[in-house]
Design an enzyme around this catalytic site. Structure first.
Site, PDB file in Angstrom:
ATOM      1  CD  GLU A   1      39.037  34.497   3.611  1.00  0.00           C
ATOM      2  OE1 GLU A   1      38.914  34.846   4.799  1.00  0.00           O
ATOM      3  OE2 GLU A   1      40.096  34.641   2.980  1.00  0.00           O
TER       4      GLU A   1
ATOM      5  CD1 TRP B   1      41.493  32.473   6.593  1.00  0.00           C
ATOM      6  CD2 TRP B   1      42.338  32.690   8.673  1.00  0.00           C
ATOM      7  NE1 TRP B   1      42.827  32.808   6.491  1.00  0.00           N
ATOM      8  CE2 TRP B   1      43.368  32.955   7.744  1.00  0.00           C
ATOM      9  CE3 TRP B   1      42.624  32.767  10.033  1.00  0.00           C
ATOM     10  CZ2 TRP B   1      44.667  33.285   8.142  1.00  0.00           C
ATOM     11  CZ3 TRP B   1      43.920  33.097  10.429  1.00  0.00           C
ATOM     12  CH2 TRP B   1      44.924  33.353   9.495  1.00  0.00           C
TER      13      TRP B   1
ATOM     14  CD1 TRP C   1      46.179  47.121  27.129  1.00  0.00           C
ATOM     15  CD2 TRP C   1      46.213  47.829  25.007  1.00  0.00           C
ATOM     16  NE1 TRP C   1      46.319  46.019  26.318  1.00  0.00           N
ATOM     17  CE2 TRP C   1      46.345  46.415  25.016  1.00  0.00           C
ATOM     18  CE3 TRP C   1      46.213  48.504  23.786  1.00  0.00           C
ATOM     19  CZ2 TRP C   1      46.466  45.677  23.839  1.00  0.00           C
ATOM     20  CZ3 TRP C   1      46.332  47.755  22.622  1.00  0.00           C
ATOM     21  CH2 TRP C   1      46.460  46.364  22.653  1.00  0.00           C
TER      22      TRP C   1
ATOM     23  CG  ASN D   1      37.602  40.527   6.391  1.00  0.00           C
ATOM     24  OD1 ASN D   1      37.627  40.303   7.596  1.00  0.00           O
ATOM     25  ND2 ASN D   1      38.651  40.323   5.613  1.00  0.00           N
TER      26      ASN D   1
ATOM     27  CD1 TRP E   1      43.996  42.727  22.535  1.00  0.00           C
ATOM     28  CD2 TRP E   1      42.107  41.584  22.222  1.00  0.00           C
ATOM     29  NE1 TRP E   1      44.089  41.572  23.259  1.00  0.00           N
ATOM     30  CE2 TRP E   1      42.943  40.837  23.095  1.00  0.00           C
ATOM     31  CE3 TRP E   1      40.862  41.046  21.880  1.00  0.00           C
ATOM     32  CZ2 TRP E   1      42.562  39.595  23.631  1.00  0.00           C
ATOM     33  CZ3 TRP E   1      40.489  39.807  22.413  1.00  0.00           C
ATOM     34  CH2 TRP E   1      41.323  39.111  23.274  1.00  0.00           C
TER      35      TRP E   1
ATOM     36  CD1 TRP F   1      37.334  41.692  17.539  1.00  0.00           C
ATOM     37  CD2 TRP F   1      38.667  43.477  17.768  1.00  0.00           C
ATOM     38  NE1 TRP F   1      36.620  42.807  17.171  1.00  0.00           N
ATOM     39  CE2 TRP F   1      37.412  43.913  17.314  1.00  0.00           C
ATOM     40  CE3 TRP F   1      39.663  44.424  17.970  1.00  0.00           C
ATOM     41  CZ2 TRP F   1      37.135  45.263  17.075  1.00  0.00           C
ATOM     42  CZ3 TRP F   1      39.386  45.770  17.734  1.00  0.00           C
ATOM     43  CH2 TRP F   1      38.139  46.178  17.286  1.00  0.00           C
TER      44      TRP F   1
HETATM   45  C1  LIG Z   1      38.079  42.627  13.954  1.00  0.00           C
HETATM   46  C2  LIG Z   1      37.310  41.544  13.243  1.00  0.00           C
HETATM   47  C3  LIG Z   1      36.213  40.947  13.845  1.00  0.00           C
HETATM   48  C4  LIG Z   1      35.512  39.922  13.214  1.00  0.00           C
HETATM   49  N1  LIG Z   1      34.426  39.358  13.834  1.00  0.00           N
HETATM   50  C5  LIG Z   1      33.761  38.346  13.222  1.00  0.00           C
HETATM   51  C6  LIG Z   1      32.637  37.733  13.856  1.00  0.00           C
HETATM   52  O1  LIG Z   1      32.253  38.058  14.982  1.00  0.00           O
HETATM   53  N2  LIG Z   1      31.987  36.753  13.174  1.00  0.00           N
HETATM   54  C7  LIG Z   1      32.397  36.338  11.939  1.00  0.00           C
HETATM   55  O2  LIG Z   1      31.774  35.433  11.371  1.00  0.00           O
HETATM   56  N3  LIG Z   1      33.468  36.871  11.339  1.00  0.00           N
HETATM   57  C8  LIG Z   1      34.155  37.866  11.931  1.00  0.00           C
HETATM   58  N4  LIG Z   1      35.232  38.430  11.298  1.00  0.00           N
HETATM   59  C9  LIG Z   1      35.728  37.829  10.038  1.00  0.00           C
HETATM   60  C10 LIG Z   1      35.144  38.421   8.732  1.00  0.00           C
HETATM   61  O3  LIG Z   1      35.207  39.818   8.751  1.00  0.00           O
HETATM   62  C11 LIG Z   1      33.701  38.009   8.482  1.00  0.00           C
HETATM   63  O4  LIG Z   1      33.559  36.616   8.634  1.00  0.00           O
HETATM   64  C12 LIG Z   1      33.263  38.365   7.053  1.00  0.00           C
HETATM   65  O5  LIG Z   1      33.397  39.748   6.844  1.00  0.00           O
HETATM   66  C13 LIG Z   1      31.828  37.955   6.863  1.00  0.00           C
HETATM   67  O6  LIG Z   1      31.368  38.333   5.611  1.00  0.00           O
HETATM   68  P1  LIG Z   1      31.039  37.230   4.511  1.00  0.00           P
HETATM   69  O7  LIG Z   1      30.177  36.178   5.091  1.00  0.00           O
HETATM   70  O8  LIG Z   1      30.511  37.964   3.320  1.00  0.00           O
HETATM   71  O9  LIG Z   1      32.487  36.654   4.220  1.00  0.00           O
HETATM   72  P2  LIG Z   1      33.047  35.738   3.014  1.00  0.00           P
HETATM   73  O10 LIG Z   1      34.232  36.431   2.470  1.00  0.00           O
HETATM   74  O11 LIG Z   1      31.977  35.376   2.086  1.00  0.00           O
HETATM   75  O12 LIG Z   1      33.594  34.455   3.802  1.00  0.00           O
HETATM   76  C14 LIG Z   1      32.825  33.258   3.958  1.00  0.00           C
HETATM   77  C15 LIG Z   1      32.782  32.848   5.413  1.00  0.00           C
HETATM   78  O13 LIG Z   1      34.093  32.546   5.882  1.00  0.00           O
HETATM   79  C16 LIG Z   1      34.214  32.893   7.256  1.00  0.00           C
HETATM   80  N5  LIG Z   1      35.268  33.901   7.397  1.00  0.00           N
HETATM   81  C17 LIG Z   1      35.633  34.851   6.508  1.00  0.00           C
HETATM   82  N6  LIG Z   1      36.680  35.550   6.984  1.00  0.00           N
HETATM   83  C18 LIG Z   1      36.972  35.042   8.191  1.00  0.00           C
HETATM   84  C19 LIG Z   1      37.951  35.332   9.191  1.00  0.00           C
HETATM   85  N7  LIG Z   1      38.876  36.289   9.014  1.00  0.00           N
HETATM   86  N8  LIG Z   1      37.963  34.606  10.333  1.00  0.00           N
HETATM   87  C20 LIG Z   1      37.063  33.616  10.523  1.00  0.00           C
HETATM   88  N9  LIG Z   1      36.115  33.290   9.620  1.00  0.00           N
HETATM   89  C21 LIG Z   1      36.067  33.992   8.471  1.00  0.00           C
HETATM   90  C22 LIG Z   1      32.881  33.483   7.682  1.00  0.00           C
HETATM   91  O14 LIG Z   1      32.124  32.467   8.294  1.00  0.00           O
HETATM   92  C23 LIG Z   1      32.272  33.918   6.360  1.00  0.00           C
HETATM   93  O15 LIG Z   1      30.876  33.959   6.375  1.00  0.00           O
HETATM   94  C24 LIG Z   1      35.939  39.481  11.924  1.00  0.00           C
HETATM   95  C25 LIG Z   1      37.044  40.098  11.315  1.00  0.00           C
HETATM   96  C26 LIG Z   1      37.714  41.114  11.958  1.00  0.00           C
HETATM   97  C27 LIG Z   1      38.901  41.739  11.280  1.00  0.00           C
END
Ligand SMILES: Cc1cc2nc3c(=O)[nH]c(=O)nc-3n(C[C@H](O)[C@H](O)[C@H](O)COP(=O)(O)OP(=O)(O)OC[C@H]3O[C@@H](n4cnc5c(N)ncnc54)[C@H](O)[C@@H]3O)c2cc1C
Length: 467
Positions: A269, A272, A300, A335, A353, A376
């Site tokens: 993650e 990502w 749209w 997420n 979006w 997005w």
């Molecule tokens: C529509 C949409 C918008 C989002 N906007 C953001 C945003 O503005 N900022 C943001 O940090 N994340 C965003 N995310 C990705 C993800 O939802 C969050 O990073 C995650 O929910 C954060 O919770 P966590 O720290 O407990 O995640 P964990 O599951 O603990 O993941 C650890 C870290 O990995 C990174 N990460 C996890 N998933 C993703 C992902 N899909 N893409 C990129 N990095 C990721 C984050 O830095 C996160 O803190 C978005 C996802 C979606 C679907």
């Protein structure tokens, strides 16, 4: 006379494992920590990001004071403020950690050249990514990766070479300090009634990592999809403001006594996040322009009333509404629910979006220039390695699948607390005497669905075909 080095804090609001600070401390210079609030360059933080940042700045200042130093906070255009400050204190160098938004890169590159021309020691470092966005390239094209899996595989082959450093016990201070504007006061909005769950700042970041690795990571690979479970790290806002480095997260995860499968999934993650930054760096207009050009012609609908209903969490689909209300009250959304709510906006409502991206930017404490727009675009199907457009999350089935007991949904949609199972996620299918006895009046105490799922799905697929 001692040498002064300015350490210019930006999105690296921490003292541990901060390469710019560490390098400045390696000589015998005194350190002048500075934060410049520049509204002219880079995307300005949304309301919730700003709230987080302002508390984080106060925490950084306190941590510096505890080490005999302080944070100098100035407002204004960096190109004016920084050279003036250098002059004022007689600094011999400026050190900072890099950012990757195009206008910031352009400004910093010009600034570095200008400072070096004046004979100053101007140095920048990688303090927020595992790899620089230009470092990981595809062997076949020589350019950046467009697909996540080979990108992350290549990252893992490279490995992380940087050693971690601890916060210094003391930071050498100048004899007299330059003026600092008062630090900004974080202002909470009235609807933010669940903000005590957060602890912005470096201590909060380290505590969140520790809690996750010692108590919550077990089963992460599966449980990360369950919004009611404390199964993810909630490190995202801390990473956004650089209160912890990804290198530290990797090192501590690898050292922790956990299942390899969960650890690998968690680190992917973070992968990502790296991938999103690579995308942003190589596609500077990622927040505004579809990576797949054909989507620019997408038909749209952009219905204003439906957009507002989505923002308020009043779409009539409980899992979507729970997510949108979680966002409003906590500045965060799980997420899995982010994916469902975003898909609903884009595909059920056919709203661009970019409207959703802007709303998340305002409301998320973790609103991140790379992660938000890349995610997005991923949901919309127009990004790199994106979910195909025809993958349309079913908001009626996602609830029972990932929040079977309704614990998460009922927290944010309490007016449906009396419902359970599939009915909770499709309240219009509940028996009328049940609704009546529980005083649930659809269209009154809870909205009717603003679109019919099957019809909206068919319409979305039809619109996609028109591309
Ligand atoms: C529509 C949409 C918008 C989002 N906007 C953001 C945003 O503005 N900022 C943001 O940090 N994340 C965003 N995310 C990705 C993800 O939802 C969050 O990073 C995650 O929910 C954060 O919770 P966590 O720290 O407990 O995640 P964990 O599951 O603990 O993941 C650890 C870290 O990995 C990174 N990460 C996890 N998933 C993703 C992902 N899909 N893409 C990129 N990095 C990721 C984050 O830095 C996160 O803190 C978005 C996802 C979606 C679907």
């Amino acid at each position: 006379m001692s040498k002064h080095i300015i350490v210019w804090f930006r999105q690296d609001l921490r003292l541990n494992d901060n390469p710019a600070l560490e390098s400045a401390l390696s000589g015998d210079a005194t350190i002048i920590p500075v934060f410049i609030d520049d509204e002219d360059c880079g995307r300005q933080a949304g309301a919730m990001g700003q709230w987080w940042r302002d508390i984080s700045l106060a925490r950084l200042h306190e941590a510096l004071v505890a080490r005999g130093s302080k944070l100098i906070y100035r407002r204004g255009k960096t190109e004016d403020v920084l050279p003036a400050l250098i002059e004022e204190v007689g600094a011999s160098g400026v050190y900072w950690n890099r950012q990757y938004e195009a206008d910031i890169v352009t400004r910093d590159t010009a600034l570095k050249a200008r400072l070096k021309n004046r004979g100053l020691d101007a140095e920048s470092f990688n303090g927020s990514l595992l790899f620089e966005p230009w470092e990981v390239t595809s062997k076949s094209t020589g350019g950046p990766f467009k697909v996540f899996t080979p990108f992350w595989r290549a990252c893992r082959v490279l490995g992380i070479k940087r050693a971690l450093s601890d916060a210094p016990p003391r930071i050498a201070a100048p004899e007299s300090w330059p003026h600092s504007d008062p630090l900004p006061q974080a202002t909470a909005l009235p609807h933010m009634d669940r903000m005590d769950d957060w602890q912005p700042g470096e201590d909060g970041a380290l505590a969140a990592l520790d809690l996750f690795l010692t108590q919550n990571i077990s089963g992460y690979a599966e449980r990360r999809n369950m919004p009611a479970e404390p199964a993810t790290s909630r490190l995202s806002p801390h990473l956004r403001w650089g209160e912890i480095s990804p290198a530290r997260i990797v090192a501590e995860t690898q050292a922790a006594d956990i299942q390899t499968y969960d650890g690998d999934k968690f680190l992917s993650e973070l992968g990502w996040r790296e991938f999103s930054y690579q995308l942003l760096y190589h596609n500077p207009d990622l927040p505004e322009t579809c990576l797949q050009e054909k989507f620019e012609a997408f038909p749209w609908r952009n219905n204003e009333d439906e957009l507002e209903a989505w923002k308020r969490g009043e779409t009539g689909y409980p899992i979507v509404d729970a997510g949108m209300r979680e966002l409003r009250r906590t500045g965060y959304m799980h997420n899995r629910v982010r994916m469902v709510a975003a898909s609903f906006l884009i595909k059920h409502l056919l709203i661009d979006w970019r409207e959703g991206e802007k709303w998340f930017w305002q409301c998320l404490v973790d609103a991140d220039p790379a992660n938000n727009s890349a995610s997005w675009q991923w949901v919309a199907g127009c990004g790199a390695d994106a979910a195909p457009y025809f993958r349309i999350f079913n908001p009626i089935l996602q609830g029972p699948k990932f929040d079977a007991d309704g614990i998460y949904t009922k927290t944010y949609v309490p007016e449906l607390s009396a419902l359970s199972g599939k009915t909770l996620y499709a309240p219009w299918t509940a028996k009328s005497d049940l609704l009546e006895s529980e005083q649930i009046s659809l269209g009154d105490t809870y909205p009717n669905p603003i679109v019919n799922h099957e019809a909206a799905r068919a319409r979305a697929l039809e619109s996609f075909k028109s591309l």
